[in-house]
Design a protein around this motif. Sequence first.
Motif, PDB file in Angstrom:
ATOM      1  N   ALA A 176       0.913  -1.205  -0.173  1.00 40.52           N
ATOM      2  CA  ALA A 176       0.182  -0.040  -0.045  1.00 40.52           C
ATOM      3  C   ALA A 176       0.901   1.132  -0.008  1.00 40.52           C
ATOM      4  O   ALA A 176       0.168   2.369   0.294  1.00 40.52           O
ATOM      5  CB  ALA A 176      -1.041  -0.038   1.268  1.00 40.52           C
ATOM      6  N   GLU A 177       2.090   1.188  -0.407  1.00 43.07           N
ATOM      7  CA  GLU A 177       2.876   2.301  -0.465  1.00 43.07           C
ATOM      8  C   GLU A 177       2.352   3.370  -1.177  1.00 43.07           C
ATOM      9  O   GLU A 177       1.583   3.177  -2.292  1.00 43.07           O
ATOM     10  CB  GLU A 177       4.369   1.954  -1.141  1.00 43.07           C
ATOM     11  N   GLY A 178       2.381   4.548  -0.737  1.00 44.67           N
ATOM     12  CA  GLY A 178       1.662   5.891  -1.366  1.00 44.67           C
ATOM     13  C   GLY A 178       0.054   6.120  -0.860  1.00 44.67           C
ATOM     14  O   GLY A 178      -0.286   7.288  -1.053  1.00 44.67           O
ATOM     15  N   CYS A 179      -0.410   5.170  -0.058  1.00 45.91           N
ATOM     16  CA  CYS A 179      -1.691   5.281   0.639  1.00 45.91           C
ATOM     17  C   CYS A 179      -1.513   5.834   1.907  1.00 45.91           C
ATOM     18  O   CYS A 179      -0.377   5.873   2.283  1.00 45.91           O
ATOM     19  CB  CYS A 179      -2.359   3.999   0.724  1.00 45.91           C
ATOM     20  N   ASN A 180      -2.547   6.291   2.377  1.00 44.67           N
ATOM     21  CA  ASN A 180      -2.455   6.535   3.781  1.00 44.67           C
ATOM     22  C   ASN A 180      -2.886   5.494   4.873  1.00 44.67           C
ATOM     23  O   ASN A 180      -3.911   4.740   4.820  1.00 44.67           O
ATOM     24  CB  ASN A 180      -3.728   7.741   4.069  1.00 44.67           C
ATOM     25  N   ILE A 181      -1.707   4.956   5.522  1.00 41.13           N
ATOM     26  CA  ILE A 181      -1.781   3.883   6.232  1.00 41.13           C
ATOM     27  C   ILE A 181      -1.797   4.268   7.837  1.00 41.13           C
ATOM     28  O   ILE A 181      -1.053   4.877   8.347  1.00 41.13           O
ATOM     29  CB  ILE A 181      -0.465   3.054   5.876  1.00 41.13           C
ATOM     30  N   ILE A 182      -2.888   3.533   8.518  1.00 43.51           N
ATOM     31  CA  ILE A 182      -2.794   3.617  10.111  1.00 43.51           C
ATOM     32  C   ILE A 182      -2.633   2.464  10.619  1.00 43.51           C
ATOM     33  O   ILE A 182      -3.443   1.513  10.271  1.00 43.51           O
ATOM     34  CB  ILE A 182      -4.385   4.319  10.392  1.00 43.51           C
ATOM     35  N   GLY A 183      -1.534   2.400  11.045  1.00 40.57           N
ATOM     36  CA  GLY A 183      -1.256   1.137  12.007  1.00 40.57           C
ATOM     37  C   GLY A 183      -1.901   1.166  13.163  1.00 40.57           C
ATOM     38  O   GLY A 183      -1.864   2.198  14.049  1.00 40.57           O
ATOM     39  N   ILE A 184      -2.522  -0.136  13.695  1.00 38.01           N
ATOM     40  CA  ILE A 184      -3.129  -0.310  15.026  1.00 38.01           C
ATOM     41  C   ILE A 184      -2.622  -1.403  15.639  1.00 38.01           C
ATOM     42  O   ILE A 184      -2.249  -2.377  14.795  1.00 38.01           O
ATOM     43  CB  ILE A 184      -4.525  -0.136  14.991  1.00 38.01           C
ATOM     44  N   PRO A 185      -2.692  -1.683  17.112  1.00 37.94           N
ATOM     45  CA  PRO A 185      -2.225  -2.997  17.733  1.00 37.94           C
ATOM     46  C   PRO A 185      -3.334  -4.194  16.881  1.00 37.94           C
ATOM     47  O   PRO A 185      -4.170  -3.929  16.544  1.00 37.94           O
ATOM     48  CB  PRO A 185      -2.514  -2.745  19.130  1.00 37.94           C
ATOM     49  N   GLY A 186      -2.611  -5.213  16.886  1.00 45.24           N
ATOM     50  CA  GLY A 186      -3.237  -6.597  16.200  1.00 45.24           C
ATOM     51  C   GLY A 186      -3.593  -7.584  17.251  1.00 45.24           C
ATOM     52  O   GLY A 186      -3.962  -8.443  16.750  1.00 45.24           O
ATOM     53  N   ASP A 187      -3.703  -7.188  18.690  1.00 45.90           N
ATOM     54  CA  ASP A 187      -3.991  -8.274  19.576  1.00 45.90           C
ATOM     55  C   ASP A 187      -5.286  -8.905  19.468  1.00 45.90           C
ATOM     56  O   ASP A 187      -6.269  -7.904  19.275  1.00 45.90           O
ATOM     57  CB  ASP A 187      -3.767  -7.518  20.994  1.00 45.90           C
ATOM     58  N   PRO A 188      -5.625  -9.874  19.060  1.00 40.76           N
ATOM     59  CA  PRO A 188      -7.006 -10.486  19.335  1.00 40.76           C
ATOM     60  C   PRO A 188      -7.720 -10.175  20.394  1.00 40.76           C
ATOM     61  O   PRO A 188      -7.433  -9.896  21.656  1.00 40.76           O
ATOM     62  CB  PRO A 188      -6.809 -12.107  19.122  1.00 40.76           C
ATOM     63  N   HIS A 189      -8.893  -9.920  19.956  1.00 47.72           N
ATOM     64  CA  HIS A 189     -10.197  -9.253  21.198  1.00 47.72           C
ATOM     65  C   HIS A 189     -11.512  -9.817  20.835  1.00 47.72           C
ATOM     66  O   HIS A 189     -11.822  -9.618  19.515  1.00 47.72           O
ATOM     67  CB  HIS A 189     -10.233  -7.753  21.136  1.00 47.72           C
ATOM     68  N   LYS A 190     -12.234 -10.131  21.739  1.00 44.85           N
ATOM     69  CA  LYS A 190     -13.679 -10.605  21.604  1.00 44.85           C
ATOM     70  C   LYS A 190     -14.408  -9.688  20.838  1.00 44.85           C
ATOM     71  O   LYS A 190     -15.520 -10.041  20.615  1.00 44.85           O
ATOM     72  CB  LYS A 190     -14.251 -11.550  22.807  1.00 44.85           C
ATOM     73  N   ASN A 191     -14.212  -8.405  21.137  1.00 46.18           N
ATOM     74  CA  ASN A 191     -15.223  -7.249  20.714  1.00 46.18           C
ATOM     75  C   ASN A 191     -14.540  -6.723  19.450  1.00 46.18           C
ATOM     76  O   ASN A 191     -14.528  -5.485  19.046  1.00 46.18           O
ATOM     77  CB  ASN A 191     -15.317  -6.264  21.735  1.00 46.18           C
ATOM     78  N   PHE A 192     -14.061  -7.685  18.798  1.00 49.37           N
ATOM     79  CA  PHE A 192     -13.032  -7.175  17.482  1.00 49.37           C
ATOM     80  C   PHE A 192     -13.871  -6.265  16.484  1.00 49.37           C
ATOM     81  O   PHE A 192     -13.691  -5.291  16.156  1.00 49.37           O
ATOM     82  CB  PHE A 192     -12.640  -8.208  16.729  1.00 49.37           C
ATOM     83  N   ASP A 193     -15.106  -6.894  16.049  1.00 48.56           N
ATOM     84  CA  ASP A 193     -16.031  -6.059  15.266  1.00 48.56           C
ATOM     85  C   ASP A 193     -16.772  -5.000  15.775  1.00 48.56           C
ATOM     86  O   ASP A 193     -16.790  -3.735  14.941  1.00 48.56           O
ATOM     87  CB  ASP A 193     -17.276  -7.108  14.801  1.00 48.56           C
TER      88      ASP A 193
END
Length: 291
Positions: free
Chosen positions: A49-66
Amino acid sequence: MQSTAAIVTMVRDDHFFLKAWLRHYGPIFGRENLYIVNHGRGRGVEELAEGCNIIGIPGDPHKNFDMKRWRLLNNLVMGLRSYYNHVIVGDVDELVVIDPEEGKTLLEYLEEQPIRRVLTPLGLEVIHRIDVEPEAITDTILGPRRHVRLAPHYSKPCVISAGTKIARGGHFTQYGKLFTPDCLYLMHLKFCDFPEYVAAMDRRNAVTGEIGDDIKEISIGRHWFAEARGEDRATFEGFADLEMVEGFDMRPYRRKMQRSFGPRGDTGFYNFARPDYQLQFHLPERFSGIF
């Protein structure tokens, strides 16, 4: 720089679908107008995705993911509306497509559309008919894959130019009118390729397995769970049994959406009936190669 539309998605390691998403939206809108939430800060996502606006967030699994995911996407969409007339939001394996018969790009179409609306493209699921489509996908998907299943579940209100709240999963909004243009489709790619489906499901089963709770306790789509998966090859072989409809006239199905549109109980959201059509169509040649 265009300020007509921004495109927003969230992705975690689904490189096959991200490539298709970038291939479709990048040339039309410009990568500088694509916004990608990189769940888990995957290095592969950053590179693709180089050239896009990338927002990095933690990837820890979570039961309220959605719930967490759509809270973030809702607020991102509403913020971007201050700078763009329209914001398209959805999963990385969902692409808003304009019928080539319209004779214009999706950007050109949106440039002509009024604001303060929500547009709902008709949902079509691209299916891999493994009995008649042996060709592997090496570049574009439409061409090697030419069959679609009518999928009201994926007729999502995903082109946003009004102040409204989007429900978890993107299936409903609090906007009280239904605009479903004849030329717009939302194509869902989950079943577009048998080998990629198996790989994606393995990844998603691993996520829910790591969380460790059951389906009733976790805010993630049921299809992420191994116990709801079924037998992969049988799923794809079953596509041959869907009734084949001659032609490609979707107007009757859009009219049914309009007739059934109304409040979703007392939730504040609106919806339409979503019958489980067991129908498939052969995409006209004009769609080949568009992504």
